[in-house]
Design an enzyme around this catalytic site. Structure first.
Site, PDB file in Angstrom:
ATOM      1  N   GLU A   1      43.045  31.060  37.668  1.00 54.09           N
ATOM      2  CA  GLU A   1      43.422  31.047  39.084  1.00 54.09           C
ATOM      3  C   GLU A   1      42.622  30.023  39.877  1.00 54.09           C
ATOM      4  O   GLU A   1      41.429  29.827  39.627  1.00 54.09           O
ATOM      5  CB  GLU A   1      43.202  32.419  39.742  1.00 54.09           C
ATOM      6  CG  GLU A   1      44.449  33.255  39.880  1.00 54.09           C
ATOM      7  CD  GLU A   1      44.712  34.110  38.659  1.00 54.09           C
ATOM      8  OE1 GLU A   1      45.826  34.623  38.529  1.00 54.09           O
ATOM      9  OE2 GLU A   1      43.790  34.253  37.846  1.00 54.09           O
ATOM     10  N   THR A   2      43.302  29.421  40.829  1.00 50.10           N
ATOM     11  CA  THR A   2      42.659  28.647  41.883  1.00 50.10           C
ATOM     12  C   THR A   2      43.053  29.293  43.206  1.00 50.10           C
ATOM     13  O   THR A   2      44.224  29.576  43.443  1.00 50.10           O
ATOM     14  CB  THR A   2      43.101  27.177  41.858  1.00 50.10           C
ATOM     15  OG1 THR A   2      42.640  26.564  40.646  1.00 50.10           O
ATOM     16  CG2 THR A   2      42.524  26.402  43.037  1.00 50.10           C
TER      17      THR A   2
END
Length: 260
Positions: free
Chosen positions: A44-45
């Protein structure tokens, strides 16, 4: 653009789950956020923008935007408390899953998440073939949760990730009673472009309700038995899961790009 890389659910770098956190003055277009996410290639970002007394938070996987992510929320809160909200002890995030609250609890950061309703589903031969071992039970929330025989089974599994995409549910979680903790688990997300999520916060919105019912207690210590590993300190209150952990800062970066 300023970006931080944080290892969540651990007190030391190279463990826990990596999240990139971008703190923004205003929203870039979605294509740029997806390009940054793919360039990072983490599970995830997170992107966040201050809006009044709250922070609007969005999470992207290499496969697209997602509605709930625990470790990137923890990582974002860690960054904001350390660099932007030094005097605060509580943050409110506006997200696709509603308002999420993160508070300081000693040396832990505690997140308040919704618990998923788990619907029992039939254990199938397909599940056994894909996972590599037959689950004792299976449940569906947003994701598929499979209960395995032992911690050893969970640690040694090597599911067929291409075939995991054929199973129902967004992610696949496998779990068992723990030897040193209340439960252990692993999480697989090939539909989102992530082979194995090292420590999955949203997965524990499935895992903790199950084990709270089975063990008859509302406070649990959970361990995600990926190669990186991570510990979550959890409690259930009604339809809420409170999930606490530590975080460690790996890097602070400036992103340079031209256009999207």
């Amino acid at each position: 653009m300023r970006q931080y890389v944080v290892d969540a659910f651990t007190d030391s770098v190279f463990h826990g789950n990596q999240a990139a956190v971008c703190v923004l003055d205003q929203w870039p277009d979605d294509e740029l956020m997806m390009n940054i996410t793919r360039e990072n290639n983490f599970s995830e970002t997170a992107f966040t923008v201050r809006e009044g007394d709250k922070w609007h938070l969005r999470w992207f996987t290499p496969g697209g935007e997602i509605d709930l992510c625990g470790h990137a929320t923890l990582g974002t809160a860690y960054v904001l408390f350390r660099f932007y909200e030094k005097d605060a002890d509580r943050l409110v995030f506006t997200t696709l899953s509603g308002d999420l609250i993160v508070t300081k609890e000693g040396d832990l950061l505690e997140m308040e998440f919704p618990a998923y309703d788990l619907v029992p589903v039939k254990v199938t031969d397909e599940m056994e073939q894909v996972i590599g071992s037959r689950p004792l039970e299976a449940f569906m929330g947003r994701d598929l949760l499979c209960v395995m025989e032992s911690e050893k089974t969970v640690r040694e599994l090597a599911p067929d990730l291409e075939k995991v995409k054929q199973l129902d549910g967004l992610l696949l979680h496998v779990t068992a009673a723990g030897m040193d903790t209340d439960c252990v688990s692993r999480s697989f997300a090939p539909k989102l472009g992530v082979a194995e999520d090292p420590v999955c916060g949203s997965g524990h919105c499935h895992i903790i309700p199950y084990w709270a019912n089975v063990l008859g207690k509302d406070k649990l210590v959970a361990y995600q038995a990926s190669k990186r590993g991570g510990t979550l300190y959890c409690r259930r209150e009604g339809n809420k899961i409170f999930m606490a952990g530590k975080a460690a800062l790996y890097s602070v970066d400036e992103l340079f790009f031209t256009g999207s």
